[in-house]
Design a protein around this motif. Structure first.
Motif, PDB file in Angstrom:
ATOM      1  N   SER A  17       0.831  -1.210   0.000  1.00  0.00           N
ATOM      2  CA  SER A  17       0.000   0.000   0.000  1.00  0.00           C
ATOM      3  C   SER A  17       0.859   1.250   0.000  1.00  0.00           C
ATOM      4  O   SER A  17       1.995   1.241   0.507  1.00  0.00           O
ATOM      5  CB  SER A  17      -0.901   0.018   1.244  1.00  0.00           C
ATOM      6  N   ARG A  19       0.052   5.782   0.286  1.00  0.00           N
ATOM      7  CA  ARG A  19      -0.902   6.876   0.311  1.00  0.00           C
ATOM      8  C   ARG A  19      -0.250   8.100  -0.311  1.00  0.00           C
ATOM      9  O   ARG A  19       0.762   8.606   0.196  1.00  0.00           O
ATOM     10  CB  ARG A  19      -1.361   7.206   1.727  1.00  0.00           C
ATOM     11  N   SER A  49      -8.868   8.576 -10.405  1.00  0.00           N
ATOM     12  CA  SER A  49      -9.915   8.856  -9.435  1.00  0.00           C
ATOM     13  C   SER A  49     -10.135  10.355  -9.352  1.00  0.00           C
ATOM     14  O   SER A  49      -9.304  11.146  -9.800  1.00  0.00           O
ATOM     15  CB  SER A  49      -9.515   8.316  -8.057  1.00  0.00           C
ATOM     16  N   THR A  58     -17.430  10.984  -5.790  1.00  0.00           N
ATOM     17  CA  THR A  58     -16.139  10.417  -6.167  1.00  0.00           C
ATOM     18  C   THR A  58     -16.335   9.448  -7.321  1.00  0.00           C
ATOM     19  O   THR A  58     -17.429   8.919  -7.534  1.00  0.00           O
ATOM     20  CB  THR A  58     -15.487   9.674  -4.986  1.00  0.00           C
ATOM     21  N   TYR A  60     -13.976   6.409  -9.835  1.00  0.00           N
ATOM     22  CA  TYR A  60     -12.759   5.631  -9.966  1.00  0.00           C
ATOM     23  C   TYR A  60     -12.725   4.945 -11.321  1.00  0.00           C
ATOM     24  O   TYR A  60     -13.759   4.520 -11.851  1.00  0.00           O
ATOM     25  CB  TYR A  60     -12.690   4.554  -8.880  1.00  0.00           C
ATOM     26  N   LYS A  65     -10.960   0.294  -8.914  1.00  0.00           N
ATOM     27  CA  LYS A  65     -12.121   0.201  -8.023  1.00  0.00           C
ATOM     28  C   LYS A  65     -11.930  -0.908  -7.011  1.00  0.00           C
ATOM     29  O   LYS A  65     -11.508  -2.011  -7.351  1.00  0.00           O
ATOM     30  CB  LYS A  65     -13.398  -0.045  -8.838  1.00  0.00           C
ATOM     31  N   ARG A  67      -9.749  -0.942  -4.722  1.00  0.00           N
ATOM     32  CA  ARG A  67      -8.379  -0.926  -4.210  1.00  0.00           C
ATOM     33  C   ARG A  67      -7.925   0.479  -3.809  1.00  0.00           C
ATOM     34  O   ARG A  67      -7.144   0.631  -2.877  1.00  0.00           O
ATOM     35  CB  ARG A  67      -7.417  -1.482  -5.262  1.00  0.00           C
ATOM     36  N   THR A  69      -8.796   4.572  -2.754  1.00  0.00           N
ATOM     37  CA  THR A  69      -9.795   5.429  -2.128  1.00  0.00           C
ATOM     38  C   THR A  69      -9.292   6.865  -2.122  1.00  0.00           C
ATOM     39  O   THR A  69      -8.178   7.131  -1.661  1.00  0.00           O
ATOM     40  CB  THR A  69     -10.080   4.993  -0.683  1.00  0.00           C
ATOM     41  N   SER A  71      -9.850  10.837  -0.853  1.00  0.00           N
ATOM     42  CA  SER A  71     -10.464  11.574   0.246  1.00  0.00           C
ATOM     43  C   SER A  71      -9.813  12.946   0.328  1.00  0.00           C
ATOM     44  O   SER A  71      -8.781  13.192  -0.300  1.00  0.00           O
ATOM     45  CB  SER A  71     -10.285  10.837   1.575  1.00  0.00           C
ATOM     46  N   GLN A  82      -5.439   6.778  -1.265  1.00  0.00           N
ATOM     47  CA  GLN A  82      -4.985   5.572  -0.588  1.00  0.00           C
ATOM     48  C   GLN A  82      -5.015   4.429  -1.589  1.00  0.00           C
ATOM     49  O   GLN A  82      -6.069   4.140  -2.170  1.00  0.00           O
ATOM     50  CB  GLN A  82      -5.896   5.253   0.598  1.00  0.00           C
ATOM     51  N   ASN A  84      -4.278   0.470  -2.137  1.00  0.00           N
ATOM     52  CA  ASN A  84      -4.052  -0.824  -1.503  1.00  0.00           C
ATOM     53  C   ASN A  84      -3.954  -1.920  -2.550  1.00  0.00           C
ATOM     54  O   ASN A  84      -4.391  -1.749  -3.695  1.00  0.00           O
ATOM     55  CB  ASN A  84      -5.199  -1.140  -0.535  1.00  0.00           C
TER      56      ASN A  84
END
Length: 127
Positions: A17, A19, A49, A58, A60, A65, A67, A69, A71, A82, A84
């Motif tokens: 992962s 960020r 995204s 939001t 994607y 999608k 995986r 995110t 924000s 984020q 992942n």
């Protein structure tokens, strides 16, 4: 002066992962639609995204999608991505971009809709 600065990229193993952060100066991010895009060597820049101004919407790309995110933290004037369960095919330079328009659906991850761009941050997924 309006500026976007990405950070958080690096080398990560498959399944790992990261960020990414997109920090703004000279303007208020929550009054803009913010998009994340990526460009791999030899490929066109593609939308990953986005988050609409106000943060109520939001979107994607199908490839991320479930995986990734997106924000935003208005207090820090920063948008995050984020990521992942990263895969080798996620390797690319990642860019954030800002638009003063309320962008929804496909327009939200269309690079032609954005006016301001950061310099990019490299993400490499490799074992």
């Amino acid at each position: 002066q309006l500026q976007l600065v990405e950070s958080g990229g690096g080398l990560v193993q498959p399944g790992g992962s990261l960020r990414l952060s997109c920090a703004a100066s000279g303007f208020t991010l929550d009054r803009h639609t913010i998009g994340w895009f990526r460009q791999a060597p030899g490929k066109e820049r593609e939308g990953v995204s986005c988050i609409s101004l106000g943060g109520g919407y939001t979107n994607y790309a199908d490839s991320v999608k479930g995986r990734f995110t997106i924000s935003r933290d208005n207090a820090k004037n920063t948008v995050y991505l984020q990521m992942n369960n990263l895969k080798a095919e996620d390797t690319a330079v990642y860019y954030c971009a800002a638009s003063q328009k309320l962008l929804l659906a496909g327009r939200c991850i269309s690079r032609g809709e954005y006016d301001y761009w950061g310099q990019g941050t490299q993400v490499t997924v490799s074992s």
